[in-house]
Design a protein around this motif. Structure first.
Motif, PDB file in Angstrom:
ATOM      1  N   PRO A 129      -5.187   8.265   3.918  1.00 31.28           N
ATOM      2  CA  PRO A 129      -4.107   8.651   3.007  1.00 31.28           C
ATOM      3  C   PRO A 129      -4.665   9.108   1.662  1.00 31.28           C
ATOM      4  O   PRO A 129      -5.777   8.726   1.286  1.00 31.28           O
ATOM      5  CB  PRO A 129      -3.289   7.364   2.855  1.00 31.28           C
ATOM      6  N   ALA A 130      -3.890   9.899   0.968  1.00 31.08           N
ATOM      7  CA  ALA A 130      -4.290  10.355  -0.370  1.00 31.08           C
ATOM      8  C   ALA A 130      -4.448   9.141  -1.273  1.00 31.08           C
ATOM      9  O   ALA A 130      -3.822   8.102  -1.053  1.00 31.08           O
ATOM     10  CB  ALA A 130      -3.228  11.293  -0.931  1.00 31.08           C
ATOM     11  N   SER A 131      -5.273   9.273  -2.311  1.00 34.02           N
ATOM     12  CA  SER A 131      -5.448   8.142  -3.217  1.00 34.02           C
ATOM     13  C   SER A 131      -4.121   7.856  -3.924  1.00 34.02           C
ATOM     14  O   SER A 131      -3.276   8.726  -4.094  1.00 34.02           O
ATOM     15  CB  SER A 131      -6.565   8.409  -4.214  1.00 34.02           C
ATOM     16  N   PHE A 132      -3.977   6.608  -4.311  1.00 38.65           N
ATOM     17  CA  PHE A 132      -2.735   6.127  -4.918  1.00 38.65           C
ATOM     18  C   PHE A 132      -2.569   6.761  -6.294  1.00 38.65           C
ATOM     19  O   PHE A 132      -3.463   6.705  -7.126  1.00 38.65           O
ATOM     20  CB  PHE A 132      -2.807   4.601  -5.013  1.00 38.65           C
ATOM     21  N   SER A 133      -1.428   7.371  -6.540  1.00 34.80           N
ATOM     22  CA  SER A 133      -1.232   8.133  -7.778  1.00 34.80           C
ATOM     23  C   SER A 133      -0.189   7.495  -8.693  1.00 34.80           C
ATOM     24  O   SER A 133       0.563   6.605  -8.291  1.00 34.80           O
ATOM     25  CB  SER A 133      -0.779   9.553  -7.427  1.00 34.80           C
ATOM     26  N   GLN A 134      -0.126   8.018  -9.910  1.00 38.82           N
ATOM     27  CA  GLN A 134       0.889   7.591 -10.875  1.00 38.82           C
ATOM     28  C   GLN A 134       2.287   7.870 -10.333  1.00 38.82           C
ATOM     29  O   GLN A 134       3.189   7.063 -10.493  1.00 38.82           O
ATOM     30  CB  GLN A 134       0.662   8.341 -12.196  1.00 38.82           C
ATOM     31  N   SER A 135       2.471   8.998  -9.642  1.00 44.20           N
ATOM     32  CA  SER A 135       3.801   9.305  -9.105  1.00 44.20           C
ATOM     33  C   SER A 135       4.157   8.355  -7.958  1.00 44.20           C
ATOM     34  O   SER A 135       5.325   8.011  -7.785  1.00 44.20           O
ATOM     35  CB  SER A 135       3.914  10.768  -8.675  1.00 44.20           C
ATOM     36  N   ASP A 136       3.151   7.893  -7.189  1.00 46.61           N
ATOM     37  CA  ASP A 136       3.419   6.882  -6.158  1.00 46.61           C
ATOM     38  C   ASP A 136       3.928   5.606  -6.821  1.00 46.61           C
ATOM     39  O   ASP A 136       4.900   4.998  -6.368  1.00 46.61           O
ATOM     40  CB  ASP A 136       2.149   6.543  -5.367  1.00 46.61           C
ATOM     41  N   ARG A 137       3.253   5.209  -7.872  1.00 47.18           N
ATOM     42  CA  ARG A 137       3.634   3.984  -8.589  1.00 47.18           C
ATOM     43  C   ARG A 137       5.056   4.106  -9.153  1.00 47.18           C
ATOM     44  O   ARG A 137       5.865   3.189  -9.023  1.00 47.18           O
ATOM     45  CB  ARG A 137       2.624   3.743  -9.710  1.00 47.18           C
ATOM     46  N   GLN A 138       5.354   5.243  -9.752  1.00 47.60           N
ATOM     47  CA  GLN A 138       6.685   5.457 -10.319  1.00 47.60           C
ATOM     48  C   GLN A 138       7.743   5.501  -9.225  1.00 47.60           C
ATOM     49  O   GLN A 138       8.840   4.959  -9.389  1.00 47.60           O
ATOM     50  CB  GLN A 138       6.716   6.754 -11.138  1.00 47.60           C
ATOM     51  N   GLY A 139       7.413   6.129  -8.106  1.00 41.67           N
ATOM     52  CA  GLY A 139       8.350   6.187  -6.982  1.00 41.67           C
ATOM     53  C   GLY A 139       8.649   4.809  -6.441  1.00 41.67           C
ATOM     54  O   GLY A 139       9.803   4.475  -6.133  1.00 41.67           O
ATOM     55  N   PHE A 140       7.619   3.976  -6.326  1.00 43.39           N
ATOM     56  CA  PHE A 140       7.813   2.608  -5.853  1.00 43.39           C
ATOM     57  C   PHE A 140       8.719   1.840  -6.811  1.00 43.39           C
ATOM     58  O   PHE A 140       9.683   1.191  -6.395  1.00 43.39           O
ATOM     59  CB  PHE A 140       6.471   1.878  -5.687  1.00 43.39           C
ATOM     60  N   ALA A 141       8.404   1.893  -8.101  1.00 45.63           N
ATOM     61  CA  ALA A 141       9.182   1.156  -9.103  1.00 45.63           C
ATOM     62  C   ALA A 141      10.648   1.594  -9.078  1.00 45.63           C
ATOM     63  O   ALA A 141      11.561   0.755  -9.144  1.00 45.63           O
ATOM     64  CB  ALA A 141       8.584   1.345 -10.494  1.00 45.63           C
ATOM     65  N   ALA A 142      10.894   2.889  -8.953  1.00 52.65           N
ATOM     66  CA  ALA A 142      12.269   3.411  -8.936  1.00 52.65           C
ATOM     67  C   ALA A 142      13.021   2.918  -7.699  1.00 52.65           C
ATOM     68  O   ALA A 142      14.180   2.486  -7.804  1.00 52.65           O
ATOM     69  CB  ALA A 142      12.254   4.936  -8.983  1.00 52.65           C
ATOM     70  N   GLU A 143      12.392   2.981  -6.531  1.00 47.73           N
ATOM     71  CA  GLU A 143      13.056   2.529  -5.300  1.00 47.73           C
ATOM     72  C   GLU A 143      13.296   1.022  -5.318  1.00 47.73           C
ATOM     73  O   GLU A 143      14.341   0.553  -4.878  1.00 47.73           O
ATOM     74  CB  GLU A 143      12.245   2.934  -4.063  1.00 47.73           C
ATOM     75  N   LEU A 144      12.338   0.261  -5.829  1.00 44.05           N
ATOM     76  CA  LEU A 144      12.511  -1.188  -5.938  1.00 44.05           C
ATOM     77  C   LEU A 144      13.689  -1.511  -6.859  1.00 44.05           C
ATOM     78  O   LEU A 144      14.545  -2.339  -6.521  1.00 44.05           O
ATOM     79  CB  LEU A 144      11.228  -1.841  -6.465  1.00 44.05           C
ATOM     80  N   ASP A 145      13.754  -0.840  -8.012  1.00 40.43           N
ATOM     81  CA  ASP A 145      14.853  -1.079  -8.955  1.00 40.43           C
ATOM     82  C   ASP A 145      16.202  -0.751  -8.327  1.00 40.43           C
ATOM     83  O   ASP A 145      17.168  -1.503  -8.486  1.00 40.43           O
ATOM     84  CB  ASP A 145      14.668  -0.263 -10.237  1.00 40.43           C
ATOM     85  N   LYS A 146      16.279   0.365  -7.603  1.00 38.24           N
ATOM     86  CA  LYS A 146      17.548   0.741  -6.942  1.00 38.24           C
ATOM     87  C   LYS A 146      17.940  -0.319  -5.917  1.00 38.24           C
ATOM     88  O   LYS A 146      19.104  -0.703  -5.840  1.00 38.24           O
ATOM     89  CB  LYS A 146      17.430   2.109  -6.263  1.00 38.24           C
ATOM     90  N   PHE A 147      16.978  -0.765  -5.121  1.00 35.77           N
ATOM     91  CA  PHE A 147      17.243  -1.779  -4.110  1.00 35.77           C
ATOM     92  C   PHE A 147      17.760  -3.068  -4.759  1.00 35.77           C
ATOM     93  O   PHE A 147      18.765  -3.624  -4.333  1.00 35.77           O
ATOM     94  CB  PHE A 147      15.981  -2.073  -3.282  1.00 35.77           C
TER      95      PHE A 147
END
Length: 152
Positions: A129-147
């Protein structure tokens, strides 16, 4: 907040930045987070954050998570077979890059994973997989918050 909700973390391969996001979310929302790994984990002192060490071995942590989780719980994992088991048991599965696995997409993800395993097994060189990026981190945080917002 749903006091019965638990968040289980397949912690052996979970990026540190994702754990940090989860620790902050646990404090903010008072949701219990359990990190499961076959190595000793350091977690901040908190009534909401627990670490569970399981013996080393193939899928030992995954099996413990599936055994312990209840319908409605959230599991953080990039492990597609584990995500499939979580969904089958009525849980939710979110990968560290911010993608929810669902009944609609899990079989396709499993098929692709198995295909890639076969290719690697036959000697085809496939990049990981591609290396973990800032946008991955932001995407995770956003989805977690919505959940978590939906659980109130």
């Amino acid at each position: 907040m749903n006091s019965g909700l638990k968040i289980w973390v397949d912690a052996d391969a979970c990026p540190v930045v994702i754990k940090e996001i989860l620790f902050r979310a646990a404090e903010r929302t008072r949701v219990e987070i359990i990190l499961v790994a076959n190595k000793l984990l350091r977690v901040p002192p908190s009534p909401y954050i627990k670490a569970m060490q399981v013996p080393a071995g193939f899928d030992v942590a995954d099996n413990k998570i599936v055994l312990e989780l209840e319908a409605g719980d959230l599991v953080i994992t990039a492990d597609i077979p584990l995500a499939a088991q979580v969904i089958a048991k009525g849980g939710h599965a979110l990968n560290p890059r911010g993608e929810f696995y669902s009944r609609e997409n899990i079989s396709e993800r499993l098929t692709m994973r198995n295909f890639m395993e076969e290719l690697r097994g036959s000697g085809v060189d496939i990049s990981g997989p591609a290396s973990f990026s800032q946008s991955d981190r932001q995407g995770f945080a956003a989805e977690l918050d919505k959940f978590l917002a939906r659980q109130k």
